[in-house]
Design an enzyme around this catalytic site. Structure first.
Site, PDB file in Angstrom:
ATOM      1  N   ASN A  46       1.780  -1.958   2.184  1.00 38.39           N
ATOM      2  CA  ASN A  46       0.855  -2.856   1.462  1.00 38.39           C
ATOM      3  C   ASN A  46       0.193  -2.241   0.238  1.00 38.39           C
ATOM      4  OD1 ASN A  46       0.942  -5.245   3.190  1.00 38.39           O
ATOM      5  ND2 ASN A  46       0.149  -3.826   4.721  1.00 38.39           N
ATOM      6  N   LYS A 134      11.956   0.053   9.134  1.00 38.20           N
ATOM      7  CA  LYS A 134      12.057   0.411   7.716  1.00 38.20           C
ATOM      8  C   LYS A 134      11.693   1.890   7.515  1.00 38.20           C
ATOM      9  CE  LYS A 134       8.820  -0.043   4.687  1.00 38.20           C
ATOM     10  NZ  LYS A 134       7.782  -0.482   3.759  1.00 38.20           N
ATOM     11  N   HIS A 154      11.071  -6.545  -0.406  1.00 38.26           N
ATOM     12  CA  HIS A 154      11.916  -7.072  -1.487  1.00 38.26           C
ATOM     13  C   HIS A 154      13.322  -7.366  -0.972  1.00 38.26           C
ATOM     14  CE1 HIS A 154       8.867  -6.221  -4.466  1.00 38.26           C
ATOM     15  NE2 HIS A 154       8.777  -4.980  -4.040  1.00 38.26           N
TER      16      HIS A 154
END
Ligand code: SF4
Length: 227
Positions: A46, A134, A154
């Site tokens: 973030n 991730k 993305h």
């Protein structure tokens, strides 16, 4: 099913080739050691790259080692990484991961992950709180040169719009799925080029479809019209 996967794989490779043609072979920064990459990735949640790097550099400047970060007073670490945002979450998370790795391995050396079978290495990283698919894939791909494909916000968005993955698939599911579509040697470049596409063109709010290099390969409807 097999035929559908073959078609999906061919589609993914066309997108990858097109992006290589337009963007070239991407190069990220020099690889960081695995613990550095792990901490940097936790800091990146973030926030943007600049603030992630500022917080990371502040940690490196204040503490002589990751052991010192691990053992520092919690509020001092939070204060040091304030610029990354969500410092009250990220600080304890970083310290907890460093403590948990030490408890299990006796040190903060993660080089043993290079010798584990890929899925074991991935599972080992993911068992720590705050380390999702991730983060694990980033450490494996960028620090340890292992064939893992990280799916960030993305890539998740862009892969959904282009039609590289089923629409309803979760980000967790997208990791093994996208990995299955492309050969491992493409992961590094495909990851970086898809992120670039997502940042520059296929942006979250209103994608710039008329300028998009993969417009002809994209399933997204309605594309934003030409100006
Ligand atoms: S054509 Fe539009 S929706 Fe598709 S990838 Fe490009 S910018 Fe994104």
């Amino acid at each position: 099913m097999e035929k559908a996967m073959k078609t999906a794989s061919q589609h993914a490779m066309k997108v990858h080739q097109k992006l290589l043609e337009v963007y070239g072979e991407p190069r990220w920064r020099n690889p960081l050691p695995p613990v550095d990459e792990l901490v940097s990735t936790i800091l990146s949640q973030n926030t943007n790259d600049t603030n992630r790097d500022r917080a990371f550099d502040a940690l490196k400047a204040r503490y002589p080692s990751w052991e010192a970060v691990r053992d520092a007073p919690a509020e001092q670490v939070v204060e040091t990484i304030r610029v990354a945002g969500l410092a009250n979450q990220k600080g304890p998370r970083i310290q907890q991961v460093l403590q948990a790795i030490t408890a299990e391995r006796g040190s903060l050396d993660l080089s043993f992950l290079s010798d584990l079978p890929l899925e074991e290495a991935r599972a080992w990283l993911k068992k720590f709180k705050g380390v999702g698919p991730k983060t694990a894939a980033i450490v494996l791909c960028f620090s340890l040169n292992r064939p893992a494909f990280p799916v960030d916000t993305h890539i998740y968005r862009v892969s959904g719009r282009i039609g590289l993955r089923p629409d309803k698939m979760t980000v967790e599911q997208a990791h093994p799925y996208l990995e299955s579509l492309m050969p491992p040697e493409t992961y590094y470049a495909a990851h970086l080029n898809l992120i670039r596409l997502g940042r520059e063109t296929c942006v979250a709010r209103k994608p710039h479809c008329p300028d998009c290099p993969v417009r002809k390969l994209c399933a997204y409807e309605p594309k934003t019209p030409s100006a």
